[in-house]
Write an enzyme that holds these catalytic residues in place. Structure first.
Site, PDB file in Angstrom:
ATOM      1  N   ASP A 128      31.576 -34.050  19.920  1.00 16.02           N
ATOM      2  CA  ASP A 128      30.347 -33.576  19.766  1.00 16.02           C
ATOM      3  C   ASP A 128      30.362 -32.346  20.642  1.00 16.02           C
ATOM      4  O   ASP A 128      30.873 -32.477  21.928  1.00 16.02           O
ATOM      5  CB  ASP A 128      29.096 -34.767  20.275  1.00 16.02           C
ATOM      6  CG  ASP A 128      27.572 -33.501  20.097  1.00 16.02           C
ATOM      7  OD1 ASP A 128      26.815 -32.792  19.301  1.00 16.02           O
ATOM      8  OD2 ASP A 128      26.991 -34.558  21.145  1.00 16.02           O
ATOM      9  N   GLU A 129      29.392 -30.895  20.832  1.00 14.30           N
ATOM     10  CA  GLU A 129      29.841 -30.197  21.587  1.00 14.30           C
ATOM     11  C   GLU A 129      31.453 -29.726  21.375  1.00 14.30           C
ATOM     12  O   GLU A 129      31.453 -29.537  23.218  1.00 14.30           O
ATOM     13  CB  GLU A 129      29.739 -30.312  22.701  1.00 14.30           C
ATOM     14  CG  GLU A 129      28.012 -30.720  22.940  1.00 14.30           C
ATOM     15  CD  GLU A 129      26.750 -29.492  22.434  1.00 14.30           C
ATOM     16  OE1 GLU A 129      27.347 -28.800  22.517  1.00 14.30           O
ATOM     17  OE2 GLU A 129      25.443 -30.054  23.033  1.00 14.30           O
ATOM     18  N   ARG A 138      15.669 -21.707  22.814  1.00 17.19           N
ATOM     19  CA  ARG A 138      14.701 -22.824  23.430  1.00 17.19           C
ATOM     20  C   ARG A 138      13.453 -23.013  22.507  1.00 17.19           C
ATOM     21  O   ARG A 138      12.706 -24.117  22.472  1.00 17.19           O
ATOM     22  CB  ARG A 138      15.284 -23.178  24.870  1.00 17.19           C
ATOM     23  CG  ARG A 138      16.678 -23.815  25.239  1.00 17.19           C
ATOM     24  CD  ARG A 138      17.243 -24.748  24.878  1.00 17.19           C
ATOM     25  NE  ARG A 138      18.111 -23.370  23.876  1.00 17.19           N
ATOM     26  CZ  ARG A 138      19.162 -24.473  22.932  1.00 17.19           C
ATOM     27  NH1 ARG A 138      18.529 -26.140  22.468  1.00 17.19           N
ATOM     28  NH2 ARG A 138      19.594 -23.994  22.351  1.00 17.19           N
ATOM     29  N   GLN A 179      27.505 -20.958  21.518  1.00 21.68           N
ATOM     30  CA  GLN A 179      26.759 -21.921  22.642  1.00 21.68           C
ATOM     31  C   GLN A 179      27.844 -21.631  24.064  1.00 21.68           C
ATOM     32  O   GLN A 179      27.759 -23.119  24.853  1.00 21.68           O
ATOM     33  CB  GLN A 179      25.934 -22.563  22.375  1.00 21.68           C
ATOM     34  CG  GLN A 179      24.658 -22.363  21.529  1.00 21.68           C
ATOM     35  CD  GLN A 179      23.203 -23.357  21.208  1.00 21.68           C
ATOM     36  OE1 GLN A 179      23.283 -24.302  21.835  1.00 21.68           O
ATOM     37  NE2 GLN A 179      23.980 -23.838  20.269  1.00 21.68           N
ATOM     38  N   LYS A 208      22.367 -30.345  13.953  1.00 21.27           N
ATOM     39  CA  LYS A 208      23.937 -30.853  14.579  1.00 21.27           C
ATOM     40  C   LYS A 208      24.510 -32.286  15.152  1.00 21.27           C
ATOM     41  O   LYS A 208      24.680 -33.074  14.215  1.00 21.27           O
ATOM     42  CB  LYS A 208      24.261 -29.831  15.681  1.00 21.27           C
ATOM     43  CG  LYS A 208      25.777 -30.136  16.781  1.00 21.27           C
ATOM     44  CD  LYS A 208      25.424 -29.551  17.885  1.00 21.27           C
ATOM     45  CE  LYS A 208      24.644 -30.155  19.126  1.00 21.27           C
ATOM     46  NZ  LYS A 208      25.184 -31.296  19.817  1.00 21.27           N
ATOM     47  N   THR A 209      22.881 -32.523  15.574  1.00 21.06           N
ATOM     48  CA  THR A 209      23.124 -33.595  16.392  1.00 21.06           C
ATOM     49  C   THR A 209      22.962 -34.920  15.234  1.00 21.06           C
ATOM     50  O   THR A 209      23.501 -35.851  14.274  1.00 21.06           O
ATOM     51  CB  THR A 209      22.005 -34.618  17.072  1.00 21.06           C
ATOM     52  OG1 THR A 209      22.383 -33.706  18.350  1.00 21.06           O
ATOM     53  CG2 THR A 209      22.254 -36.099  17.157  1.00 21.06           C
TER      54      THR A 209
END
Length: 723
Positions: A220-221, A603, A251, A35-36
């Site tokens: 972002d997010e 995670r 998420q 994503k980043t």
DNA sequence: TACTATTTAATTTTT
DNA sequence: TTAAATAGTA
């Protein structure tokens, strides 16, 4: 133009997103799907290939950490520093705009930011001031209400009381709170966003300027945006701007603080022709872990739909351990950690995740006993410490006398004979005359008060004036140093017994060095002090100083979002704890818990342990609980049950769907007692288990007690504690 | 004003 | 259980 470095090593979906034409785009990026990376490469692509000026790019994140990471990665990719590129948190960027346009925003130039702790104090004070029966009104709830309204973009005048007197009162509190903030030039976190939105909405020129400037909005997010953040973005985008939002509906775990996943759907309506790109290839976890995560999240109804996959290894099975109680659970985890470390792995590559902070205690005790270094995330951060906030409050008063929040904080700290009575008088004077505490103090000290109190108050005011005068023109860190010195806070904390006082004094020294290394932005109009104070509020700093010793990471599943670890333990996986009792009653709540579980599972990179306790001491009471329903949602084929050597079926378990699985070989209801296990009994004291027999309600163990000798005990009645 | 007893409630958290 | 907030006492 050689685009290789930017597109190199991107998969097809990532590349599609990065090179998308300048049109609205929504990237649904699964956990660990880069994503980043996409965000960073998109920025680099726009600047380097499309020739977009960094000036016309705006990149928004939720945390300072994410913003810093994004900037450094973009610079690394472009191999040069990017000036004039606005990257920051929603709050940081809103703050920047408000500093530039404080007049239009109706704020004093030296307005200050208050954090939630300051906000709560302010509300408590307000309650006292209004002389309202405070047993009926919980300050926290009022704070919750105010922030909730602000998150929705609502001012008191926008809210309807629906004829509900309760609600009418809350609105009145909100209004009164706003007055105090406005008078003192105080802006809370939600207010930053709300004002930044209003100032654009109500100023055609400003709006036009920013719309003209920011062509590309990178977000972002995105699933975590609340109403006011979304409104701000939409306003900025107008119909010419190009929003590029990256997020993962699965998420979304912050609904309770205003985040709305629905914005993902709304986005596509508000920006017709939005290009949707899904990133489903995962580069983090084994196939087993991903399949488990996919299976769990598939139980949610409201989803965009997506399936993570990897071309990597299948990996180890997910280990599920059913512990007798929370101490057994901790012991088990510690045993596995020992193995992990013995195999030459880094402690920092392992994490223990739990649902609520209180669960860390037992784990910490175990880790201390085992002498395994660990670090607990969360807790007080540097600028949130009481002594630091005391010092900052003095500094704030030197900048702005009308800051009631700071005034009340330090007026009698250290104690200088200004007691509750005097403060009450000031409060009512301030209320009656709609003025700040400072002005009230001045008025009262000269007429209404008796000699002693008046002198004390005058002395305080003289002190603040002296601080302001003597630090005028000094360098920032000298200013901080001098104010701390004059405040006599150090002497005050020296009286604190034990290490506590010492730490506080050290922290005050640390504040001076923080000021020394602080670099004010020359582009900002405000004073270095005001900038430092804003910085302190917006970036509360690190929680623990020695963060980089190699240690096991303990944190809630919420704070684990965005992180990854080769070895992960998800503990306390019991219904009632996770999903939490307070969330199970409604479908929305349960789905959010499930997303949290999804976050937890994803995670893990290589190895995932899921543990639960049959019996857990909660609030001082022993409770029996069922394994989390989420465990049952992981397909059996991905699970390996870890069982103690000797098993004794436990009684006292009602028949449940979980129990049915036992028949098919899936445990969950048996509990293990190991031979040789040390136990404690209420009457007989400590002993060792010699033998075990029986099933269900008849299960018995033979224990050799140190004092009382050998006894057979029925497990269901003996209430033994494992040690 | 500071220390001590009693009461109360008990997710998740960044800015 | 325990931490924090409140009430009561020296």
């Amino acid at each position: 133009m050689d685009v290789t470095p930017i597109l190199d090593r991107l998969n097809d979906a990532q590349r599609e997103a990065v090179t998308a034409p300048p049109e609205p785009a929504l990237v649904i990026a699964g956990a660990g799907s880069g994503k980043t990376r996409v965000l960073v490469h998109r920025a680099a692509w726009l600047i380097d290939v499309e020739g977009v000026s960094p000036q016309s790019l705006l990149a928004v994140t939720f945390t300072n950490k994410a913003a810093a990471e994004m900037r450094s990665r973009i610079e690394a990719l472009l191999k040069m520093p990017v000036q004039h590129l606005w990257i920051g948190t929603f709050h940081g960027l809103a703050h920047r705009m408000l500093r530039r346009h404080w007049r239009e925003a109706g704020l004093p130039q030296n307005f200050q930011i208050i954090d939630s702790d300051d906000q709560l104090r302010l509300i408590k004070r307000l309650l006292k001031n209004l002389e309202i029966d405070d047993s009926r009104w919980v300050p926290k709830e009022i704070q919750w209400f105010i922030n909730g309204q602000k998150d929705e973009g609502l001012r008191p005048s926008h809210i309807d009381d629906d004829g509900d007197p309760n609600r009418r009162q809350l609105i009145a509190f909100y209004r009164a709170y706003e007055e105090i903030c406005q008078r003192g030039g105080l802006v809370d976190f939600a207010e930053l966003l709300l004002r930044a939105h209003e100032v654009l909405r109500d100023n055609a020129e400003l709006l036009e300027h920013y719309r003209g400037r920011f062509k590309h909005l990178l977000v972002d997010e995105f699933q975590d945006t609340n109403a006011i953040q979304y409104a701000w973005l939409r306003l900025l985008a107008g119909d010419k701007g190009v929003p590029f939002a990256v997020g993962d509906d699965d998420q979304s775990i912050y609904r309770w603080r205003g985040a709305r996943v629905e914005h993902i759907h709304r986005f596509q309506k508000d920006f017709p022709g939005t290009r949707v790109v899904k990133l489903e290839q995962n580069y983090r976890s084994t196939a087993t872990i991903l399949n488990a995560a996919n299976a769990v999240i598939a139980n949610n109804q409201a989803r965009m739909g997506k399936n993570l996959w990897t071309d990597g290894a299948v990996g180890e099975l997910i280990k599920v351990y059913s512990a007798y109680n929370e101490r057994d659970e901790a012991d088990f985890i510690i045993g596995r950690l020992r193995d992990w470390i013995a195999q030459g792995n880094a402690r920092a590559d392992s994490a223990i995740l739990y649902r609520s902070n209180a669960q860390s205690r037992v784990l910490e005790e175990g880790l201390i006993n085992a002498r395994i270094p660990y670090r607990v995330y969360g807790g007080l951060r540097f600028f949130e410490r009481a002594e630091i906030k005391d010092a900052l409050a003095y500094l704030r008063l030197t900048s702005n006398r009308d800051d009631d929040s700071s005034f009340e904080r330090v007026v009698n700290r250290p104690t200088r004979g200004i007691g509750a009575r005097t403060v009450d008088m000031m409060r009512s004077y301030a209320r009656a005359n709609a003025c700040s505490m400072w002005r009230a103090a001045g008025a009262i000290a000269s007429d209404e008060l008796n000699g002693r109190a008046a002198n004390a108050l005058k002395a305080f005011m003289t002190l603040i004036e002296r601080m302001a005068r003597e630090t005028n023109g000094l360098e920032l860190h000298d200013k901080v140093d001098h104010v701390i010195h004059l405040s006599t806070l150090v002497a005050f904390f020296e009286k604190d017994k034990g290490e506590k006082g010492e730490t506080r004094i050290e922290n005050l020294a640390e504040l001076v060095s923080a000021a020394k290394s602080f670099e004010p932005d020359p582009a900002e109009e405000m004073s270095a002090l005001d900038e430092f104070l804003s910085h302190a509020a917006l970036e509360a700093g690190e929680g623990q100083a020695d963060a980089w010793e190699d240690c096991v990471q303990l944190m809630t599943m919420h704070s684990a979002k965005g992180l990854e670890f080769p070895l992960v333990f998800m503990c306390g996986m019991e219904d009632g704890l996770f999903p939490h009792q307070r969330s199970v009653s409604d479908a929305n709540g349960l789905e959010e818990e499930r997303r949290l579980c999804y976050v937890g599972i994803t995670r893990a990179m290589q190895c995932l342990y899921v543990t639960y306790a049959e019996q857990r001491r909660l609030h001082g009471m022993d409770n029996f609980s069922q394994p989390s329903r989420f465990i049952a949602e992981i397909p059996n084929k991905h699970i390996e049950e870890i069982r103690p050597r000797v098993q004794v079926a436990r009684p006292l378990r009602p028949t449940t769907p979980t129990q049915k699985r036992t028949a098919t070989g899936r445990a969950g209801s048996e509990i293990g007692v190991r031979l040789g296990q040390r136990v404690r009994h209420n009457k007989f004291g400590e002993g060792v288990i010699l033998n075990a027999e029986g099933q269900g309600a008849h299960a018995r163990v033979e224990v050799n007690f140190e004092v009382a000798g050998t006894k057979w005990l029925v497990l269901s009645y003996a209430n033994l504690d494992l040690m």
